[in-house]
Design a protein around this motif. Structure first.
Motif, PDB file in Angstrom:
ATOM      1  N   ALA A   1      39.667   2.872  60.947  1.00 27.36           N
ATOM      2  CA  ALA A   1      38.711   3.300  61.967  1.00 27.36           C
ATOM      3  C   ALA A   1      39.085   4.673  62.511  1.00 27.36           C
ATOM      4  O   ALA A   1      38.219   5.525  62.730  1.00 27.36           O
ATOM      5  N   ALA A   2      40.379   4.911  62.714  1.00 25.95           N
ATOM      6  CA  ALA A   2      40.819   6.211  63.229  1.00 25.95           C
ATOM      7  C   ALA A   2      40.560   7.304  62.202  1.00 25.95           C
ATOM      8  O   ALA A   2      40.150   8.414  62.546  1.00 25.95           O
ATOM      9  N   ALA A   3      40.795   7.000  60.915  1.00 23.10           N
ATOM     10  CA  ALA A   3      40.553   7.991  59.863  1.00 23.10           C
ATOM     11  C   ALA A   3      39.072   8.316  59.770  1.00 23.10           C
ATOM     12  O   ALA A   3      38.694   9.479  59.610  1.00 23.10           O
ATOM     13  N   SER A   4      38.223   7.311  59.891  1.00 15.95           N
ATOM     14  CA  SER A   4      36.781   7.530  59.856  1.00 15.95           C
ATOM     15  C   SER A   4      36.340   8.390  61.036  1.00 15.95           C
ATOM     16  O   SER A   4      35.511   9.289  60.886  1.00 15.95           O
ATOM     17  N   ALA A   5      36.895   8.138  62.193  1.00 13.29           N
ATOM     18  CA  ALA A   5      36.557   8.930  63.375  1.00 13.29           C
ATOM     19  C   ALA A   5      37.015  10.375  63.210  1.00 13.29           C
ATOM     20  O   ALA A   5      36.317  11.304  63.622  1.00 13.29           O
ATOM     21  N   MET A   6      38.194  10.580  62.609  1.00 11.16           N
ATOM     22  CA  MET A   6      38.684  11.940  62.379  1.00 11.16           C
ATOM     23  C   MET A   6      37.784  12.680  61.398  1.00 11.16           C
ATOM     24  O   MET A   6      37.490  13.861  61.588  1.00 11.16           O
ATOM     25  N   GLN A   7      37.325  12.006  60.332  1.00 10.86           N
ATOM     26  CA  GLN A   7      36.420  12.637  59.376  1.00 10.86           C
ATOM     27  C   GLN A   7      35.122  13.039  60.066  1.00 10.86           C
ATOM     28  O   GLN A   7      34.597  14.130  59.831  1.00 10.86           O
ATOM     29  N   PHE A   8      34.602  12.166  60.901  1.00 15.31           N
ATOM     30  CA  PHE A   8      33.382  12.483  61.628  1.00 15.31           C
ATOM     31  C   PHE A   8      33.589  13.684  62.539  1.00 15.31           C
ATOM     32  O   PHE A   8      32.749  14.587  62.586  1.00 15.31           O
ATOM     33  N   ALA A   9      34.710  13.712  63.243  1.00 16.72           N
ATOM     34  CA  ALA A   9      34.991  14.825  64.148  1.00 16.72           C
ATOM     35  C   ALA A   9      35.098  16.137  63.384  1.00 16.72           C
ATOM     36  O   ALA A   9      34.595  17.171  63.827  1.00 16.72           O
ATOM     37  N   GLN A  10      35.740  16.104  62.216  1.00 23.78           N
ATOM     38  CA  GLN A  10      35.875  17.322  61.410  1.00 23.78           C
ATOM     39  C   GLN A  10      34.510  17.789  60.913  1.00 23.78           C
ATOM     40  O   GLN A  10      34.203  18.983  60.948  1.00 23.78           O
ATOM     41  N   ARG A  11      33.687  16.863  60.451  1.00 25.36           N
ATOM     42  CA  ARG A  11      32.348  17.240  59.978  1.00 25.36           C
ATOM     43  C   ARG A  11      31.499  17.807  61.109  1.00 25.36           C
ATOM     44  O   ARG A  11      30.754  18.768  60.912  1.00 25.36           O
ATOM     45  N   LEU A  12      31.620  17.206  62.281  1.00 29.59           N
ATOM     46  CA  LEU A  12      30.864  17.694  63.428  1.00 29.59           C
ATOM     47  C   LEU A  12      31.294  19.109  63.805  1.00 29.59           C
ATOM     48  O   LEU A  12      30.457  19.976  64.067  1.00 29.59           O
TER      49      LEU A  12
END
Length: 134
Positions: free
Chosen positions: A115-126
């Motif tokens: 879940a943390a990795a998915s959130a980090m990927q989303f933050a980077q894409r944003l």
């Protein structure tokens, strides 16, 4: 009589101190002291492990899917057994239970930090998208 009543009222009157710089400083010092005490207690709780652990407990979320606007089906792992739960506002119901010996081995369990990795990927894409829009 009225003069006598006025004299008694004056005798019972209490001087009310004005809120000057000294009163303001005393109130500010009290506020700072209380805030320091709250943050100190929070630091001690964190330092000595008095807070509740966030992850690594006996319940792990395997996956989930939305089936309505506010309803979800969630699969959780509890002591090796899998529970299929229906989650709606104000209620959680067990829909199905899969024993630990019946859990298919080809289905990977989620990584602890998925879940943390998915959130980090989303933050980077944003962040990338926001940079492109400028």
């Amino acid at each position: 009589m009225p003069a006598h009543a006025a004299g008694q009222a004056a005798a019972h009157a209490v001087d009310v101190p004005s809120l000057g710089a000294a009163g303001f400083m005393q109130a500010a010092f009290g506020l700072v002291l209380v805030l320091a005490l709250v943050f100190g207690c929070a630091w001690l709780a964190k330092r000595f492990g008095l807070q509740r652990p966030l992850a690594g407990g006996p319940v792990k979320v395997i996956g989930g899917a939305s089936v309505g606007q506010r309803e979800r089906v969630v699969v959780v792992s509890v002591a090796g057994d899998w529970l299929v739960l229906g989650v709606a506002p104000g209620q959680v119901r067990t829909l199905h239970t899969i024993a630990a010996d019946q859990v298919p081995p080809d289905l990977p369990a989620p990584a602890p930090g998925a879940a943390a990795a998915s959130a980090m990927q989303f933050a980077q894409r944003l962040q990338q998208k926001l940079r492109k829009d400028r």
